[in-house]
Design a protein around this motif. Sequence first.
Motif, PDB file in Angstrom:
ATOM      1  N   SER A  88     -26.133  50.532 -79.510  1.00 26.08           N
ATOM      2  CA  SER A  88     -25.033  50.299 -80.326  1.00 26.08           C
ATOM      3  C   SER A  88     -23.853  51.149 -80.060  1.00 26.08           C
ATOM      4  O   SER A  88     -22.668  50.502 -80.228  1.00 26.08           O
ATOM      5  CB  SER A  88     -25.615  50.228 -81.899  1.00 26.08           C
ATOM      6  OG  SER A  88     -25.818  51.755 -82.216  1.00 26.08           O
ATOM      7  N   LEU A  89     -24.202  52.478 -79.764  1.00 28.20           N
ATOM      8  CA  LEU A  89     -22.879  53.525 -79.489  1.00 28.20           C
ATOM      9  C   LEU A  89     -22.152  53.026 -78.314  1.00 28.20           C
ATOM     10  O   LEU A  89     -20.985  53.123 -78.273  1.00 28.20           O
ATOM     11  CB  LEU A  89     -23.501  54.937 -79.379  1.00 28.20           C
ATOM     12  CG  LEU A  89     -22.490  55.969 -79.011  1.00 28.20           C
ATOM     13  CD1 LEU A  89     -21.698  56.064 -80.313  1.00 28.20           C
ATOM     14  CD2 LEU A  89     -23.134  57.210 -78.708  1.00 28.20           C
ATOM     15  N   LEU A  90     -22.946  52.508 -77.259  1.00 29.64           N
ATOM     16  CA  LEU A  90     -22.208  52.330 -75.967  1.00 29.64           C
ATOM     17  C   LEU A  90     -21.969  50.674 -75.842  1.00 29.64           C
ATOM     18  O   LEU A  90     -21.716  50.241 -74.767  1.00 29.64           O
ATOM     19  CB  LEU A  90     -23.233  52.582 -74.942  1.00 29.64           C
ATOM     20  CG  LEU A  90     -23.644  54.305 -75.039  1.00 29.64           C
ATOM     21  CD1 LEU A  90     -24.296  54.572 -73.763  1.00 29.64           C
ATOM     22  CD2 LEU A  90     -22.130  55.252 -74.824  1.00 29.64           C
ATOM     23  N   ALA A  91     -22.155  49.954 -76.943  1.00 27.41           N
ATOM     24  CA  ALA A  91     -21.806  48.559 -76.812  1.00 27.41           C
ATOM     25  C   ALA A  91     -20.406  48.284 -77.099  1.00 27.41           C
ATOM     26  O   ALA A  91     -19.544  49.106 -77.318  1.00 27.41           O
ATOM     27  CB  ALA A  91     -22.415  47.717 -77.982  1.00 27.41           C
ATOM     28  N   GLY A  92     -19.855  47.093 -76.606  1.00 30.54           N
ATOM     29  CA  GLY A  92     -18.588  46.775 -76.542  1.00 30.54           C
ATOM     30  C   GLY A  92     -17.445  47.884 -75.764  1.00 30.54           C
ATOM     31  O   GLY A  92     -17.988  48.304 -74.651  1.00 30.54           O
ATOM     32  N   SER A  93     -16.551  48.325 -76.630  1.00 35.18           N
ATOM     33  CA  SER A  93     -15.692  49.341 -76.044  1.00 35.18           C
ATOM     34  C   SER A  93     -16.412  50.625 -75.792  1.00 35.18           C
ATOM     35  O   SER A  93     -15.896  51.535 -75.010  1.00 35.18           O
ATOM     36  CB  SER A  93     -14.356  49.584 -77.048  1.00 35.18           C
ATOM     37  OG  SER A  93     -14.817  49.905 -78.274  1.00 35.18           O
ATOM     38  N   GLY A  94     -17.385  50.774 -76.513  1.00 37.03           N
ATOM     39  CA  GLY A  94     -18.408  52.091 -76.251  1.00 37.03           C
ATOM     40  C   GLY A  94     -18.646  52.230 -74.759  1.00 37.03           C
ATOM     41  O   GLY A  94     -19.225  53.570 -74.518  1.00 37.03           O
ATOM     42  N   ALA A  95     -19.034  51.103 -73.961  1.00 39.11           N
ATOM     43  CA  ALA A  95     -19.380  51.214 -72.654  1.00 39.11           C
ATOM     44  C   ALA A  95     -18.461  52.141 -71.904  1.00 39.11           C
ATOM     45  O   ALA A  95     -18.875  52.822 -70.863  1.00 39.11           O
ATOM     46  CB  ALA A  95     -19.526  49.723 -72.124  1.00 39.11           C
ATOM     47  N   ALA A  96     -17.449  52.240 -72.357  1.00 42.22           N
ATOM     48  CA  ALA A  96     -16.301  52.916 -71.421  1.00 42.22           C
ATOM     49  C   ALA A  96     -16.319  54.348 -71.874  1.00 42.22           C
ATOM     50  O   ALA A  96     -15.949  55.236 -70.922  1.00 42.22           O
ATOM     51  CB  ALA A  96     -14.761  52.711 -71.923  1.00 42.22           C
ATOM     52  N   VAL A  97     -17.170  54.960 -72.670  1.00 37.74           N
ATOM     53  CA  VAL A  97     -17.537  56.354 -72.772  1.00 37.74           C
ATOM     54  C   VAL A  97     -18.776  56.685 -72.282  1.00 37.74           C
ATOM     55  O   VAL A  97     -19.183  57.908 -72.943  1.00 37.74           O
ATOM     56  CB  VAL A  97     -16.903  56.938 -74.318  1.00 37.74           C
ATOM     57  CG1 VAL A  97     -15.710  56.469 -74.493  1.00 37.74           C
ATOM     58  CG2 VAL A  97     -17.991  56.024 -75.234  1.00 37.74           C
ATOM     59  N   ALA A  98     -19.792  55.806 -71.793  1.00 42.73           N
ATOM     60  CA  ALA A  98     -21.011  56.237 -71.485  1.00 42.73           C
ATOM     61  C   ALA A  98     -21.357  57.577 -70.569  1.00 42.73           C
ATOM     62  O   ALA A  98     -22.043  58.168 -70.777  1.00 42.73           O
ATOM     63  CB  ALA A  98     -21.726  55.008 -70.750  1.00 42.73           C
TER      64      ALA A  98
END
Length: 385
Positions: free
Chosen positions: A56-66
């Motif tokens: 959930s943290l890295l879904a959507g726009s969160g993928a950019a901060v992985a």
Amino acid sequence: MTGDSPANLALLPAGLRDLLPPEAETEALSVEALMAVFAGYGYERVKPPLLEFEDSLLAGSGAAVAEQTYRLMDPATHRMMGLRPDMTPQVARIAATRLVRAPRPLRLAYAGMCVQAQPGGALVADRQVAQAGIELIGPDSPAADAEVMAVGAEALAAVGLARFSFDLTLPTLAATLIEEASIPEPARPALLRALDRKDAAEVARHGGPLARTLAELLLAAGPAARALAALRAADLSPGARALTERLAASVDAIVARAPGLRLTIDPIEFRGWRYHTGLCVTVYAPGRHEELGRGGRYLSGGDEPACGLTLRPEAILRAAPTPPPRPRLFVPDGADPALVSALRAQGFATVAALAPAADCTVEAVRLGCTHVLRDGAAIAVAGGN
């Protein structure tokens, strides 16, 4: 037994630090001043968790901060969790799930700590970073861009920062130009590196049919009016022209709403979080190289337009004038509680004696007090902090 020296208990990992008095209190008060401005414009506070499940943290726009995310396993579920490096993707998740039925435009505010796996470069050495920001979710318009910028500017003024600039960028412009010019795929990485480094010679070498246009755009960086004039005169592809026209409309809206705000434009800059999709902004103070904040357009929940601004309270405090410390009043044993309460209401921090003191003035100085309560009045003491 080994010959190793005992561990230094004050030693912390690189990029992490203790915040001591009075800086810790000053930062907390500044965050609340920022949040008060946000609340005054209808931005409602949310508080996402420090840890989330990785998916959930890295879904959507969160993928950019992985790449900036610390990961660890949840001992209860054996699922991977992530320690947030940035709060914007979390707020986007809340908007797309818990608040999906809330009326739009949705105005949300937040404040908290983030931890990044790597420091943010030479200009940002911290890995633990405080954030306070706003997200305006739903509208995709110059008026929405202008609101976010104007509210952010007022919040900065509320914490005593008199001079700052908003540096506007279009992180998708360079990629759009390269795509619409059909630059060969093998040549693109070198060209993007040259643009990132603002290396005009390398841009000319790798730019092909775009070399002249890109060189002009490199030189266009500067005050908003001059940069927009250069963008209007540039030979741009249709997609790039649409981006610059939207930028110009947003600048007009920002100037109308916050006429005193100093705006600059760097049309080729594309650093920052990779989830941004349109107009972006980085906030600076004159004479300082570190960012005071960053924000811009992105898609919340994958498809809903949004615009936000995240401020960095610690960086803001380094740029703003140091506020006067709260006066500290030493209160002798047996003082009238009503009087002490009244003095607190006047702004004193009251430091109570827990036992009779032989010399109240000496004790006040020892405890870092600026005043001592004597004969019903707060008396300044020599040598007090």
